[in-house]
Design a protein around this motif. Structure first.
Motif, mmCIF file in Angstrom:
data_model
loop_
_atom_site.group_PDB
_atom_site.id
_atom_site.type_symbol
_atom_site.label_atom_id
_atom_site.label_comp_id
_atom_site.label_asym_id
_atom_site.label_seq_id
_atom_site.Cartn_x
_atom_site.Cartn_y
_atom_site.Cartn_z
ATOM 1 N N LEU A 187 8.301 4.676 9.699
ATOM 2 C CA LEU A 187 8.239 3.589 8.721
ATOM 3 C C LEU A 187 6.976 3.766 7.892
ATOM 4 C CD1 LEU A 187 9.159 0.350 10.700
ATOM 5 C CD2 LEU A 187 9.982 0.872 8.425
ATOM 6 N N ILE A 188 7.139 3.885 6.575
ATOM 7 C CA ILE A 188 5.999 3.985 5.667
ATOM 8 C C ILE A 188 6.182 2.905 4.599
ATOM 9 C CG2 ILE A 188 4.741 5.455 4.048
ATOM 10 C CD1 ILE A 188 5.941 7.884 5.517
ATOM 11 N N GLN A 189 5.168 2.079 4.399
ATOM 12 C CA GLN A 189 5.291 0.976 3.453
ATOM 13 C C GLN A 189 4.908 1.416 2.041
ATOM 14 O OE1 GLN A 189 7.087 -1.042 4.731
ATOM 15 N NE2 GLN A 189 6.556 -1.411 6.863
ATOM 16 N N SER A 190 4.571 0.486 1.157
ATOM 17 C CA SER A 190 4.452 0.750 -0.273
ATOM 18 C C SER A 190 3.046 1.177 -0.688
ATOM 19 C CB SER A 190 4.871 -0.496 -1.058
ATOM 20 O OG SER A 190 4.013 -1.575 -0.761
ATOM 21 N N HIS A 191 2.979 1.796 -1.885
ATOM 22 C CA HIS A 191 1.708 2.170 -2.531
ATOM 23 C C HIS A 191 0.858 3.064 -1.627
ATOM 24 C CE1 HIS A 191 2.332 -0.689 -5.836
ATOM 25 N NE2 HIS A 191 2.803 -1.506 -4.910
ATOM 26 N N THR A 192 1.511 3.961 -0.892
ATOM 27 C CA THR A 192 0.822 4.826 0.061
ATOM 28 C C THR A 192 0.984 6.282 -0.354
ATOM 29 O OG1 THR A 192 0.843 3.331 1.951
ATOM 30 C CG2 THR A 192 1.017 5.663 2.451
ATOM 31 N N SER A 193 -0.017 7.093 -0.019
ATOM 32 C CA SER A 193 0.001 8.516 -0.338
ATOM 33 C C SER A 193 -0.052 9.319 0.954
ATOM 34 C CB SER A 193 -1.200 8.881 -1.221
ATOM 35 O OG SER A 193 -1.294 10.289 -1.398
ATOM 36 N N ILE A 194 0.960 10.181 1.153
ATOM 37 C CA ILE A 194 1.043 11.019 2.350
ATOM 38 C C ILE A 194 1.011 12.483 1.918
ATOM 39 C CG2 ILE A 194 2.396 11.610 4.397
ATOM 40 C CD1 ILE A 194 1.495 8.728 4.437
ATOM 41 N N LYS A 195 0.103 13.264 2.512
ATOM 42 C CA LYS A 195 0.014 14.695 2.211
ATOM 43 C C LYS A 195 -0.149 15.484 3.501
ATOM 44 C CE LYS A 195 -2.198 14.200 -2.349
ATOM 45 N NZ LYS A 195 -3.386 14.567 -3.177
ATOM 46 N N THR A 198 0.612 13.201 14.409
ATOM 47 C CA THR A 198 2.074 13.100 14.409
ATOM 48 C C THR A 198 2.562 11.672 14.623
ATOM 49 O OG1 THR A 198 2.268 15.364 15.214
ATOM 50 C CG2 THR A 198 4.192 13.942 15.480
ATOM 51 N N SER A 199 2.365 11.128 15.798
ATOM 52 C CA SER A 199 2.857 9.789 16.134
ATOM 53 C C SER A 199 1.714 8.794 15.963
ATOM 54 C CB SER A 199 3.367 9.760 17.581
ATOM 55 O OG SER A 199 3.835 8.486 17.920
ATOM 56 N N ILE A 200 1.586 8.266 14.762
ATOM 57 C CA ILE A 200 0.424 7.450 14.423
ATOM 58 C C ILE A 200 0.837 6.034 14.044
ATOM 59 C CG2 ILE A 200 -0.937 9.429 13.642
ATOM 60 C CD1 ILE A 200 -0.233 8.640 10.778
ATOM 61 N N SER A 201 -0.129 5.122 14.077
ATOM 62 C CA SER A 201 0.060 3.746 13.642
ATOM 63 C C SER A 201 -1.161 3.379 12.828
ATOM 64 C CB SER A 201 0.229 2.817 14.840
ATOM 65 O OG SER A 201 0.471 1.484 14.421
ATOM 66 N N ILE A 202 -0.998 3.281 11.507
ATOM 67 C CA ILE A 202 -2.125 3.025 10.592
ATOM 68 C C ILE A 202 -1.829 1.760 9.798
ATOM 69 C CG2 ILE A 202 -3.537 3.932 8.708
ATOM 70 C CD1 ILE A 202 -2.676 6.715 9.466
ATOM 71 N N GLY A 203 -2.760 0.821 9.788
ATOM 72 C CA GLY A 203 -2.589 -0.420 9.056
ATOM 73 C C GLY A 203 -2.898 -0.275 7.578
ATOM 74 N N ASP A 204 -2.759 -1.375 6.839
ATOM 75 C CA ASP A 204 -2.960 -1.396 5.394
ATOM 76 C C ASP A 204 -4.388 -0.979 5.026
ATOM 77 O OD1 ASP A 204 -0.432 -2.398 5.452
ATOM 78 O OD2 ASP A 204 -0.904 -4.309 4.501
ATOM 79 N N TYR A 205 -4.494 -0.380 3.836
ATOM 80 C CA TYR A 205 -5.778 -0.024 3.223
ATOM 81 C C TYR A 205 -6.616 0.919 4.084
ATOM 82 C CZ TYR A 205 -4.526 -3.836 0.109
ATOM 83 O OH TYR A 205 -3.869 -4.639 -0.799
ATOM 84 N N ILE A 208 -7.718 4.884 5.316
ATOM 85 C CA ILE A 208 -7.857 6.240 4.767
ATOM 86 C C ILE A 208 -8.056 7.203 5.933
ATOM 87 C CG2 ILE A 208 -9.209 7.790 3.318
ATOM 88 C CD1 ILE A 208 -10.005 5.391 1.624
ATOM 89 N N LEU A 209 -7.219 8.233 6.010
ATOM 90 C CA LEU A 209 -7.341 9.260 7.035
ATOM 91 C C LEU A 209 -7.169 10.608 6.341
ATOM 92 C CD1 LEU A 209 -7.711 9.713 10.081
ATOM 93 C CD2 LEU A 209 -5.232 9.621 10.317
#
Length: 333
Positions: free
Chosen positions: A294-302, A322-329, A331-332
């Motif tokens: 699940l990936i929400q909006s206005h996000t950049s994945i590279k 790989t199996s991550i859980s990152i909240g809003d706003y 940066i990783l």
């Protein structure tokens, strides 16, 4: 809807859990629409019991008012200022408690097709489970009427678990019983519970029947929410009633393995997406493999290889996890 959804943190730190999208729509939106399908009759009013206005603010209220309007109903907004239980929460909506009504907890999703029993004063929606000892279940008599609610039975009572959705032919009767509980300060676990009102209705001879759903999907934590997203995508794909891939999405040398939800203005480049991926509006994915996520909006994945990941809004992600859980706003990089 008044809870804070602590088990779904960090995602519920910035977005109330019932408004977190699953398969492209907020949980509560899907639940209300699915209940409306089962009822098969016009809905006049939808009452939402929310928590602190600082958390459930104007944007949340506007979203719920739009949801009700889309179903031809009036939205009523109530607040539960203190977490004093399900019975107390329902009584916060006292002005709306009259006539036929459905009461539902906004953290689960269902798939169901059944007719409400016209002889019943109330219908408690259930799901057959393999491990009833882990749930609250119903006890039935020979007429298939509910005569008792049993919480986590140590010996077998029934395999129909209560899922937290109830129909009342006249919810005013429940209101009367819950008022008695509040007046007499009858608490269980330090809270006022809907079950105590239901038990008083049963003691008065009210007829309770079951309405068994086909699917019951929880959104309590990250792992379960990802599983629910997978199941919902499969159902939606099979139904063919919703457009899962937005026409404005852009694909550059990318492959989609269905079922997936791809939102408005999503950009995919040199990536493989799916199966069972939901991507919110205005998100970009580049040089990545993403599945069961699940990936929400206005996000950049590279440069990602994601599996069973849950990523919030306005995130910048560039890495090997790989199996991550990152909240809003977040940066990783």
């Amino acid at each position: 809807m008044a809870g804070r959804g602590s088990r779904l943190r960090p995602h519920s730190l910035t977005v109330p859990k019932p408004l977190i999208p699953v398969a492209g729509q907020p949980i509560v939106h899907r639940l209300v629409k699915d209940i409306a399908k089962v009822l098969k009759q016009p809905i006049e009013e939808i009452a939402f019991i929310l928590g602190d206005p600082a958390w459930f603010g104007d944007e949340v209220v506007s979203s719920l008012e739009e949801l009700a309007q889309d179903l031809g109903a009036k939205a009523s907004i109530y607040r539960q200022d203190k977490p004093l239980g399900t019975g107390h929460a329902i009584m916060c909506a006292k002005p709306s408690l009259s006539g036929p009504a459905v009461i539902a907890y906004a953290d689960t999703l269902i798939r169901a097709q059944f007719d409400l029993d016209p002889k019943a004063d109330s219908v408690i929606w259930t799901k057959r489970v393999d491990n009833p000892e882990a749930y609250g279940v119903v006890k039935l008599n020979e007429d298939e009427e509910i005569i008792e609610l049993v919480e986590k039975p140590e010996s077998f009572v029934n395999d129909q678990a209560v899922i937290g959705i109830y129909y009342f032919k006249d919810v005013g009767v429940l209101k009367e019983k819950l008022q008695e509980i509040l007046d007499k300060n009858v608490m269980n676990g330090g809270e006022y519970q809907i079950n105590d009102g239901i038990k008083r209705m049963m003691a008065d001879g009210k007829i309770f029947k079951t309405g068994t759903v086909d699917e019951w999907m929880d959104c309590g934590n990250k792992a379960i929410t990802i599983e629910t997203n997978q199941r919902m995508l499969s159902f939606i794909k099979a139904d063919g009633e919703e457009q899962l891939i937005a026409s404005s999405a852009k694909f550059d040398n990318s492959n989609i393995i269905e079922p997936c939800f791809i939102g408005e203005n999503v950009s995919l480049k040199n990536s493989t997406i799916g199966p069972y991926v939901s991507i919110g509006n205005n998100t970009s994915v580049e040089d990545s493999i993403v599945k069961n996520s699940l990936i929400q909006s206005h996000t950049s994945i590279k440069n990602a290889n994601l599996d069973e990941a849950m990523i919030g809004n306005h995130v910048k992600y560039d890495g090997n996890y790989t199996s991550i859980s990152i909240g809003d706003y977040s940066i990783l990089e």
